[in-house]
Design a protein around this motif. Structure first.
Motif, PDB file in Angstrom:
ATOM      1  N   TRP A 126      49.172 -10.445  -8.620  1.00 14.37           N
ATOM      2  CA  TRP A 126      48.344  -9.251  -8.507  1.00 14.37           C
ATOM      3  C   TRP A 126      48.837  -8.282  -7.443  1.00 14.37           C
ATOM      4  CZ3 TRP A 126      43.437  -8.115 -10.909  1.00 14.37           C
ATOM      5  CH2 TRP A 126      43.089  -9.023 -11.927  1.00 14.37           C
TER       6      TRP A 126
ATOM      7  N   VAL B 199      38.999 -17.596 -14.729  1.00 11.30           N
ATOM      8  CA  VAL B 199      40.163 -17.236 -13.920  1.00 11.30           C
ATOM      9  C   VAL B 199      39.922 -17.642 -12.479  1.00 11.30           C
ATOM     10  CG1 VAL B 199      41.651 -15.354 -13.115  1.00 11.30           C
ATOM     11  CG2 VAL B 199      40.697 -15.283 -15.436  1.00 11.30           C
ATOM     12  N   LEU B 200      40.920 -18.281 -11.886  1.00  8.43           N
ATOM     13  CA  LEU B 200      40.871 -18.663 -10.479  1.00  8.43           C
ATOM     14  C   LEU B 200      41.853 -17.800  -9.704  1.00  8.43           C
ATOM     15  CD1 LEU B 200      39.343 -20.981  -8.884  1.00  8.43           C
ATOM     16  CD2 LEU B 200      41.593 -22.074  -8.756  1.00  8.43           C
ATOM     17  N   PHE B 201      41.378 -17.137  -8.670  1.00  4.52           N
ATOM     18  CA  PHE B 201      42.221 -16.351  -7.775  1.00  4.52           C
ATOM     19  C   PHE B 201      42.489 -17.183  -6.522  1.00  4.52           C
ATOM     20  CE2 PHE B 201      39.715 -13.411 -10.281  1.00  4.52           C
ATOM     21  CZ  PHE B 201      40.646 -12.452 -10.679  1.00  4.52           C
TER      22      PHE B 201
ATOM     23  N   THR C 196      34.009 -13.803  -5.056  1.00  2.00           N
ATOM     24  CA  THR C 196      33.870 -12.910  -6.209  1.00  2.00           C
ATOM     25  C   THR C 196      32.406 -12.551  -6.423  1.00  2.00           C
ATOM     26  OG1 THR C 196      35.500 -14.413  -7.168  1.00  2.00           O
ATOM     27  CG2 THR C 196      34.780 -12.602  -8.545  1.00  2.00           C
TER      28      THR C 196
ATOM     29  N   SER D  92      46.656 -15.451  -9.547  1.00  2.00           N
ATOM     30  CA  SER D  92      45.568 -16.008 -10.359  1.00  2.00           C
ATOM     31  C   SER D  92      46.158 -16.892 -11.445  1.00  2.00           C
ATOM     32  CB  SER D  92      44.713 -14.902 -10.987  1.00  2.00           C
ATOM     33  OG  SER D  92      45.402 -14.276 -12.053  1.00  2.00           O
TER      34      SER D  92
ATOM     35  N   SER E 276      36.316 -16.192 -11.228  1.00  2.00           N
ATOM     36  CA  SER E 276      35.730 -15.080 -11.970  1.00  2.00           C
ATOM     37  C   SER E 276      34.321 -15.434 -12.434  1.00  2.00           C
ATOM     38  CB  SER E 276      36.606 -14.730 -13.175  1.00  2.00           C
ATOM     39  OG  SER E 276      36.669 -15.815 -14.085  1.00  2.00           O
TER      40      SER E 276
ATOM     41  N   THR F 140      44.528 -19.144 -15.197  1.00  2.00           N
ATOM     42  CA  THR F 140      43.329 -19.518 -15.945  1.00  2.00           C
ATOM     43  C   THR F 140      42.937 -20.940 -15.567  1.00  2.00           C
ATOM     44  OG1 THR F 140      44.512 -20.426 -17.854  1.00  2.00           O
ATOM     45  CG2 THR F 140      44.029 -18.050 -17.881  1.00  2.00           C
TER      46      THR F 140
END
Length: 365
Positions: free
Chosen positions: A267, A231-233, A278, A244, A226, A246
């Motif tokens: 998600w 936040v890591l997706f 991102t 995701s 992000s 944190t």
């Protein structure tokens, strides 16, 4: 009977061809804050003359030089073995992720590394290597994202997309090089056991020269962070799911590995993706290799397809440039010999494309 013009599938979205590749198959691309374009070619069986290159005036030049791209067994930490990913961090550094695993072999001992190359001097500034409890015999280092707002020198987050061992997110403290595995073997970093990939209308699976077959399974691969770095997706390659977590939870080693999956958010389905990226507004872009398209996932979870084109044959790595274009490597990965009883179905050229999105890349600092 003459067949009338029948309705057909609708394709939409526009792209520009940035560079056609007539040699080895590329996987990674990144665009620096000054607009320089870098690509990489893992050693998967093609004739790879250099595993990292810069595109300069319509030419591929080995980067930072040819010598660094020639494997030196006596100096494996300062030479590139088989690079899967290149990432420009927006502040003058190109990061090179070396799997040290040509042809998906067990990583060469001491060869798997994350290398920082100074874009001003075009020289290696620092090399991060990994201990044997971080890079396992089954590890395949796939992609990496950065946040320089935490810790003394920032953190890196790397996906392990193993095909035979546990998937994971590898967390690296860039101040001291201390690295550790998180979500090791968790459902969110593992191949979806019920997923059957279908590309160009056919089931994708390992089909060997001897006639034997096995399911195609690869763990955590796509990764995006992000704009605030919180936040890591991420997603397994053989899965349609997006997850995701944190970054604070990933870094916090007081949270036991057994409890960390409870911090993961789901998600929903976004399609089966290889690369993700991102933008500065927090939108996540993800390829869909089953449907020849790229999707945009908004922060509220809604999703839209920005391009759907029959030439988008396996969108691999994504990168956003300062010109507000989304760059994508299209490499026909699914047509490789290992999926077709040893027969190579790829058609050159492979391509680097770009799509105007009118958004800037997410900042890292």
């Amino acid at each position: 009977m003459m067949i009338p013009m029948l309705p057909s599938e609708k394709y939409f979205g526009n792209f520009e061809l940035v560079y056609p590749f007539y040699g080895a198959m590329p996987t990674g691309v990144t665009v620096s804050e000054t607009g320089r374009i870098f690509v990489c070619f893992p050693r998967w069986g093609d004739d790879v003359k250099f595993t990292v290159a810069e595109i300069v005036e319509d030419k591929l030049l080995p980067y930072p030089n040819l010598q660094t791209n020639l494997v030196n067994p006596e100096n494996i930490t300062r030479t590139f073995i088989s690079v899967q990913s290149v990432v420009a961090d927006g502040r003058g550094t190109l990061w090179v992720l070396d799997t040290a695993a040509p042809n998906f072999s067990e990583p060469i001992k001491g060869g798997a590394k994350l290398v920082a190359v100074d874009l001003e001097t075009n020289t290696i500034r620092k090399v991060y290597t990994f201990t044997e409890d971080v890079v396992l015999p089954t590890t395949y280092l796939n992609d990496v994202r950065f946040d320089f707002r935490v810790g003394k020198a920032g953190y890196a987050y790397i996906t392990d997309s193993s095909s035979t061992g546990p998937g994971a997110i590898i967390v690296v403290d860039l101040a001291d090089g201390n690295a550790f595995r998180r979500l090791n073997g968790a459902n969110s970093t593992s191949p979806d056991p019920y997923f059957i990939p279908k590309v160009e209308g056919k089931v994708l699976m390992n089909r060997n020269k001897d006639g034997s077959t096995s399911p195609f399974r690869l763990a955590s691969d796509g990764i995006a962070i992000s704009p605030d770095g919180r936040v890591l997706f991420f997603c397994p390659l053989t899965s349609r799911h997006l997850f995701s977590i944190t970054t604070e939870a990933l870094r916090d080693r007081s949270i036991p590995d057994m409890e960390l999956p409870y911090y993961v958010e789901y998600w929903g389905e976004k399609g089966a993706s290889d690369g993700m990226i991102t933008d500065a507004k927090g939108n996540v872009y993800a390829g869909d290799y089953e449907h020849n398209c790229i999707r945009k996932i908004l922060p509220n979870g809604t999703m839209e397809t920005i391009i759907h084109d029959p030439r988008m044959l396996w969108p691999d790595t994504l990168s956003i440039g300062p010109d507000q274009y989304l760059y994508v490597i299209v490499n026909q990965l699914h047509r490789q010999p290992r999926f077709h009883y040893g027969k190579d179905l790829r058609q050159k050229p492979y391509s680097l494309l770009r799509i105007k999105i009118d958004e800037f890349p997410a900042p890292t600092f």
